[in-house]
Design an enzyme around this catalytic site. Structure first.
Site, PDB file in Angstrom:
ATOM      1  N   ASP A 110       0.809  -1.221   0.000  1.00 20.85           N
ATOM      2  CA  ASP A 110       0.000   0.000   0.000  1.00 20.85           C
ATOM      3  C   ASP A 110       0.842   1.270   0.000  1.00 20.85           C
ATOM      4  OD1 ASP A 110       0.965  -0.401   2.572  1.00 20.85           O
ATOM      5  OD2 ASP A 110      -0.977  -0.766   3.474  1.00 20.85           O
ATOM      6  N   ASP A 115      -7.446  -2.540  14.149  1.00 24.07           N
ATOM      7  CA  ASP A 115      -8.833  -2.879  13.787  1.00 24.07           C
ATOM      8  C   ASP A 115      -8.894  -4.121  12.896  1.00 24.07           C
ATOM      9  OD1 ASP A 115      -7.765  -1.901  11.440  1.00 24.07           O
ATOM     10  OD2 ASP A 115      -9.169  -0.234  11.226  1.00 24.07           O
ATOM     11  N   HIS A 155      -7.067  -4.574  10.109  1.00 22.82           N
ATOM     12  CA  HIS A 155      -6.784  -4.389   8.678  1.00 22.82           C
ATOM     13  C   HIS A 155      -5.486  -5.063   8.261  1.00 22.82           C
ATOM     14  CE1 HIS A 155      -4.738  -0.257   9.610  1.00 22.82           C
ATOM     15  NE2 HIS A 155      -3.788  -1.054   9.163  1.00 22.82           N
ATOM     16  N   GLU A 171      -9.493  -1.887   5.326  1.00 20.08           N
ATOM     17  CA  GLU A 171     -10.149  -1.578   6.591  1.00 20.08           C
ATOM     18  C   GLU A 171     -11.396  -2.448   6.768  1.00 20.08           C
ATOM     19  OE1 GLU A 171      -8.585   0.063   8.647  1.00 20.08           O
ATOM     20  OE2 GLU A 171      -8.045   2.104   8.067  1.00 20.08           O
TER      21      GLU A 171
END
Ligand code: GLP
Length: 252
Positions: free
Chosen positions: A63, A132, A134, A139
């Site tokens: 990313d 979280d 990810h 996400e």
């Protein structure tokens, strides 16, 4: 899924470094999927020290932030060159990192996918995990079949990553990330997680249901996924003794 719980991040990283090194020795033109963040820093340090031959290796990063040019100190381009590539003999043309400055993002993403396929697919994907759940920047609620695309970061991820910027306001709102479907096509996934603040996400990913609310849980469907943890990240798992037992009694 193989759950490997080690005393500390150093020991967990050592295992992953050995697997990556073994692959590069056995297959000098291996295609590696690489991650950023604080978690793989020690891995990259160890890999650099191992003096492996990267000349024929190809890499694809997961990313990049949208709007950050490669020379920006918080860009993942900068991170990768600073922490790994400048120490190894990789050919620049074989390094692939999403372009956060791409004018036509959907077109860039389609080309990124095409390049991964043209390289023969990813042999080994290194992953971290967000607090979280990810992976990459996929996400919660990301499609488990998603491909490389633009995503919006959650407020929590922006807060988590603010520590690398001067303040939270500087953290971009968008990123380009490999999709979960893209990650799942790699032949092997190695997820590293350290520290108590990853414990909840790790427990959900390993012992919870497969759900887009915890994207890393999709690794339960991956045929060759290793989850390498320190004790903090493993602290909310219910079956740690069992994972240790399986690891200690692994067939040769
Ligand atoms: C970042 C990256 C992820 C990384 C995760 C955890 O935002 N996009 O690839 O795994 O968040 O980061 P860290 O290792 O710093 O905790």
């Amino acid at each position: 899924m193989e759950i490997i719980v080690q005393k500390n991040s150093e020991a967990a990283t050592e295992i992953v470094a050995r697997i990556v090194a073994q692959l590069l020795r056995k297959k000098p033109d291996a295609v590696l999927g690489l991650a950023t963040g604080s978690t793989p820093l020690l891995l990259y340090k160890k890999l650099a020290e191992m003096k492996l031959d990267w000349r024929r290796a190809t890499t694809f990063n997961l990313d990049e932030y949208v709007g950050l040019p490669p020379e920006h100190p918080q860009s993942y381009h900068h991170f990768m060159w600073e922490n790994l590539f400048r120490f190894v003999n990789i050919a620049k043309k074989n390094v692939h990192i999403p372009d956060g400055m791409a004018k036509d993002i959907p077109k860039f993403c389609a080309q990124y996918e095409k390049k991964i396929r043209a390289a023969g697919g990813i042999d080994l994907q290194v992953l971290g995990i967000g607090s979280d759940g990810h992976i990459g920047f996929n996400e919660p609620t990301s499609s488990l079949m998603s491909r490389t695309r633009i995503k919006t970061l959650t407020p929590q991820t922006r807060r988590d990553n603010a520590r690398f910027f001067r303040n939270e306001g500087e953290v971009p709102y968008h990123c380009i990330t490999m999709g979960i479907g893209t990650i799942m096509e790699s032949r092997q996934c190695l997820l590293l997680a350290f520290g108590q603040n990853k414990a909840r996400a790790v427990a959900g990913a390993v012992e919870g249901s497969i759900t887009a609310m915890n994207p890393a849980s999709v690794l339960q469907m991956h045929p060759v996924a290793k989850i390498c943890l320190d004790e903090g990240a493993a602290s909310r798992l219910r079956k740690t003794d069992y994972y240790r037992w399986v690891y200690a009694n692994k067939p040769d």
